[in-house]
Design a protein around this motif. Structure first.
Motif, PDB file in Angstrom:
ATOM      1  N   UNK A   1       0.669  -1.266  -0.055  1.00 12.05           N
ATOM      2  CA  UNK A   1       0.101  -0.093  -0.095  1.00 12.05           C
ATOM      3  C   UNK A   1       0.826   1.120  -0.113  1.00 12.05           C
ATOM      4  N   UNK A   2       1.909   1.339   0.648  1.00 16.33           N
ATOM      5  CA  UNK A   2       2.931   2.295   0.735  1.00 16.33           C
ATOM      6  C   UNK A   2       3.389   2.615  -0.513  1.00 16.33           C
ATOM      7  N   UNK A   3       3.812   1.477  -1.279  1.00 19.43           N
ATOM      8  CA  UNK A   3       4.417   1.527  -2.688  1.00 19.43           C
ATOM      9  C   UNK A   3       3.610   2.155  -3.562  1.00 19.43           C
ATOM     10  N   UNK A   4       2.080   1.807  -3.264  1.00 22.90           N
ATOM     11  CA  UNK A   4       1.202   2.359  -4.363  1.00 22.90           C
ATOM     12  C   UNK A   4       1.214   3.719  -4.296  1.00 22.90           C
ATOM     13  N   UNK A   5       0.930   4.409  -2.845  1.00 24.75           N
ATOM     14  CA  UNK A   5       0.884   5.603  -2.532  1.00 24.75           C
ATOM     15  C   UNK A   5       2.007   6.526  -3.002  1.00 24.75           C
ATOM     16  N   UNK A   6       3.335   5.931  -2.729  1.00 21.17           N
ATOM     17  CA  UNK A   6       4.420   6.627  -3.051  1.00 21.17           C
ATOM     18  C   UNK A   6       4.571   6.885  -4.780  1.00 21.17           C
TER      19      UNK A   6
ATOM     20  N   UNK B   1      11.898   4.370  -5.598  1.00 22.77           N
ATOM     21  CA  UNK B   1      11.588   3.627  -4.753  1.00 22.77           C
ATOM     22  C   UNK B   1      12.646   2.331  -4.261  1.00 22.77           C
ATOM     23  N   UNK B   2      13.632   2.185  -5.231  1.00 18.62           N
ATOM     24  CA  UNK B   2      14.443   0.960  -4.942  1.00 18.62           C
ATOM     25  C   UNK B   2      15.960   1.522  -4.327  1.00 18.62           C
ATOM     26  N   UNK B   3      16.006   2.771  -4.432  1.00 17.50           N
ATOM     27  CA  UNK B   3      17.050   3.628  -4.001  1.00 17.50           C
ATOM     28  C   UNK B   3      17.291   3.278  -2.460  1.00 17.50           C
ATOM     29  N   UNK B   4      18.370   2.693  -2.000  1.00 16.58           N
ATOM     30  CA  UNK B   4      18.272   2.129  -0.698  1.00 16.58           C
ATOM     31  C   UNK B   4      18.729   3.690   0.176  1.00 16.58           C
ATOM     32  N   UNK B   5      19.491   4.704  -0.523  1.00 18.26           N
ATOM     33  CA  UNK B   5      19.716   5.825   0.316  1.00 18.26           C
ATOM     34  C   UNK B   5      18.481   6.819   0.570  1.00 18.26           C
ATOM     35  N   UNK B   6      17.335   6.760  -0.186  1.00 16.82           N
ATOM     36  CA  UNK B   6      16.336   7.489   0.087  1.00 16.82           C
ATOM     37  C   UNK B   6      15.510   6.617   1.235  1.00 16.82           C
ATOM     38  N   UNK B   7      15.406   5.250   1.358  1.00 19.29           N
ATOM     39  CA  UNK B   7      14.827   4.589   2.288  1.00 19.29           C
ATOM     40  C   UNK B   7      13.266   4.568   2.271  1.00 19.29           C
ATOM     41  N   UNK B   8      12.932   4.508   0.850  1.00 19.79           N
ATOM     42  CA  UNK B   8      11.420   4.581   0.699  1.00 19.79           C
ATOM     43  C   UNK B   8      10.891   3.103   0.813  1.00 19.79           C
ATOM     44  N   UNK B   9      11.733   2.110   0.660  1.00 20.28           N
ATOM     45  CA  UNK B   9      11.345   0.744   0.822  1.00 20.28           C
ATOM     46  C   UNK B   9      10.554   0.470   2.232  1.00 20.28           C
TER      47      UNK B   9
END
Length: 219
Positions: free
Chosen positions: A18-23, A113-121
């Motif tokens: 759900x967070x992935x969809x929103x982002x 979304x997959x960039x580890x530095x951003x921490x979105x996952x």
């Protein structure tokens, strides 16, 4: 194409998916607004889940393994993900230039979304939002749970040779069903399924990886 993206909810879990969809929608929407402001052409973007769809393509490329390849003419080979990419290719170039802009924004949001530095996952929807959404929309989708039906594969435990069909059955050889291989179990577990589900699916389909994955996706 969207049918093959159902596996992401199993891999991520409902909260992270759900967070992935929103982002994905948030990043692509901000990108569309920026394109409209900079270009002043409202024909470069259009409504619809196209950006989210291509954000899923990024996850599909990175997380879903290739199970088999089919050689063609001894020059190149195709795999089972080829038709999914072909559908995305058609959407990408279907209505230029607007389809290109929306698809590119979706790919960008998937990469971010997959960039580890951003921490979105690691981000999930806050519990109070989940609880509020559940109270509002829960009654609309609440149904009586259906008792699962377990279908077991019939196994012939004894096979009598022709010369022993009319003799003592205790002398018949016992034929054991094939056991799932460890490599196939690990391959299915990498797609987000549990070891028990992978073992049962492979056992049911005689250690056939493709049939086992299809049965798990359709369950």
């Amino acid at each position: 194409t969207g049918y093959h993206f159902r596996v992401f909810e199993r891999q991520m879990g409902s909260h992270k998916f759900g967070a992935f969809v929103v982002l994905s929608f948030l990043v692509s929407t901000l990108g569309q607004v920026a394109v409209l402001v900079l270009s002043e052409r409202n024909t470069l973007v259009f409504s619809g889940p196209y950006a989210f769809l291509f954000s899923c393509f990024v996850q599909f490329y990175s997380d879903v393994p290739i199970n088999f390849r089919l050689p063609l003419f001894g020059v190149f080979s195709i795999h089972e993900k080829f038709l999914v990419y072909l559908g995305g290719f058609q959407i990408f170039f279907g209505d230029l230039p607007s389809s290109f802009v929306n698809a590119s924004l979706g790919i960008l949001s998937g990469i971010l979304y997959r960039v580890e530095a951003l921490g979105l996952k690691q981000w999930t929807i806050p519990p109070w939002i989940r609880n509020l959404t559940k109270k509002i929309f829960g009654p609309l989708f609440n149904t009586t749970p259906i008792r699962p039906i377990t279908i077991s594969r019939p196994v012939i435990s004894h096979v009598a040779p022709p010369e022993a069909r009319f003799t003592n059955q205790e002398d018949w050889p016992i034929v054991q069903p094939p056991q799932p291989s460890e490599d196939n179990i690990v391959q299915i577990m990498n797609m987000g399924f549990s070891r028990e589900d992978a073992w049962q699916a492979l056992y049911q389909f005689n250690d056939n990886v493709q049939l086992a994955i299809n049965s798990l996706l359709e369950s």
